[in-house]
Write an enzyme that holds these catalytic residues in place. Sequence first.
Site, short mmCIF file in Angstrom:
data_model
loop_
_atom_site.label_atom_id
_atom_site.label_comp_id
_atom_site.label_asym_id
_atom_site.label_seq_id
_atom_site.Cartn_x
_atom_site.Cartn_y
_atom_site.Cartn_z
N ASP A 1 0.83 -1.21 0.00
CA ASP A 1 0.00 0.00 0.00
C ASP A 1 0.87 1.27 0.00
O ASP A 1 2.01 1.25 0.46
CB ASP A 1 -0.91 -0.04 1.24
CG ASP A 1 -2.05 0.95 1.14
OD1 ASP A 1 -2.31 1.47 0.04
OD2 ASP A 1 -2.69 1.22 2.17
N HIS B 1 2.58 3.43 -8.84
CA HIS B 1 2.44 1.99 -9.09
C HIS B 1 3.66 1.47 -9.84
O HIS B 1 4.12 0.35 -9.58
CB HIS B 1 1.16 1.71 -9.88
CG HIS B 1 -0.10 2.05 -9.12
ND1 HIS B 1 -0.29 1.68 -7.80
CD2 HIS B 1 -1.21 2.73 -9.48
CE1 HIS B 1 -1.47 2.11 -7.39
NE2 HIS B 1 -2.05 2.76 -8.39
N LEU C 1 11.85 -19.99 -5.08
CA LEU C 1 10.85 -19.15 -4.41
C LEU C 1 9.53 -19.27 -5.17
O LEU C 1 9.51 -19.18 -6.40
CB LEU C 1 11.31 -17.68 -4.41
CG LEU C 1 10.30 -16.65 -3.92
CD1 LEU C 1 10.09 -16.75 -2.41
CD2 LEU C 1 10.75 -15.22 -4.26
C1 FPP Z 1 -2.08 0.17 -3.22
O1 FPP Z 1 -1.61 1.51 -3.22
C2 FPP Z 1 -1.54 -0.54 -4.36
C3 FPP Z 1 -2.24 -1.12 -5.36
C4 FPP Z 1 -3.72 -1.09 -5.41
C5 FPP Z 1 -1.59 -1.77 -6.49
C6 FPP Z 1 -0.32 -2.52 -6.18
C7 FPP Z 1 0.44 -2.66 -7.42
C8 FPP Z 1 1.80 -2.61 -7.52
C9 FPP Z 1 2.71 -2.51 -6.38
C10 FPP Z 1 2.49 -2.64 -8.83
C11 FPP Z 1 2.17 -3.70 -9.80
C12 FPP Z 1 2.30 -5.09 -9.34
C13 FPP Z 1 2.84 -6.06 -10.08
C14 FPP Z 1 2.69 -7.46 -9.66
C15 FPP Z 1 3.64 -5.78 -11.27
P1 FPP Z 1 -2.65 2.70 -3.32
O2 FPP Z 1 -2.81 3.05 -4.75
O3 FPP Z 1 -3.91 2.33 -2.62
O4 FPP Z 1 -1.90 3.83 -2.54
P2 FPP Z 1 -2.58 4.98 -1.69
O5 FPP Z 1 -3.33 4.31 -0.56
O6 FPP Z 1 -1.42 5.80 -1.19
O7 FPP Z 1 -3.47 5.75 -2.60
#
Ligand code: FPP
Length: 235
Positions: A14, A31, A125
């Site tokens: 997150d 992201h 892994l």
């Molecule tokens: C939460 O942060 C994150 C996500 C909903 C997406 C997670 C994706 C990645 C880390 C990258 C792609 C993954 C792969 C497997 C290539 P948020 O957007 O909710 O952050 P915020 O709470 O600060 O708005």
Amino acid sequence: MELKIPKHIAIIMDGNGRWAKNKGKIRLEGHRAGAVNLERILEESIKLGVKYLTVYAFSTENWKRPEMEVKGLMELFSGFLSSKKKTLKKQGIKLLVTGSKEGVSDSLLKKIEETEKYLENEEKLIFNIAFNYGGRKEITDAINKILADEKREPGKPITEEEVAKYMYRPDIPDPELVIRTSGEFRISNFLLWEIAYSEFYVTDVYWPDFDEEEYNKAILSFNRRDRRYGGLNAE
Ligand code: FPP
């Protein structure tokens, strides 16, 4: 004392959006930085001897985000699979993608299947990406599979062991440690069944900044826990 390394670590990645905002960038940049960070954590997981790493990449609730962000996340995931599969193979990483197929494009489903196949014999892994995943959906799907099983005696009470067998990944042991970055003490529909006895570690650090040092801090914290599974410790 020797450090205990959890066999299975699950991470709620997150804070990508907040990381981007703080830097005056668009959310998608966060992201992207998150995807790059994942490579760092995969490498460190191998070094530490973690056997299973599950990450929450896209939840069944994430479809509610603006269309552009959803599209960006799909493309990022697809690009990650194409551009990283050779590296993953070199590292000995087996890939599993876990979640629902509903709403996911045929081209992405095909790419997921091909990448899983390409990496199926690796075993250093097991990298499990929870994608289009929802914990309640997983449990509901399990119940429906049990109901649809014609070999079952109708009305026979269901046991915990039986439910566990119908989960998406019955061969993966439950995570011993769940890490959530960026400060929220919530589980957000992640692995509801599997985390019954997991230790929970929350850090304020945003996911793109969660480096090897932060990862090791989480494992150190896990080592300080007194895990009792509802019982009492032996004297
Ligand atoms: C939460 O942060 C994150 C996500 C909903 C997406 C997670 C994706 C990645 C880390 C990258 C792609 C993954 C792969 C497997 C290539 P948020 O957007 O909710 O952050 P915020 O709470 O600060 O708005």
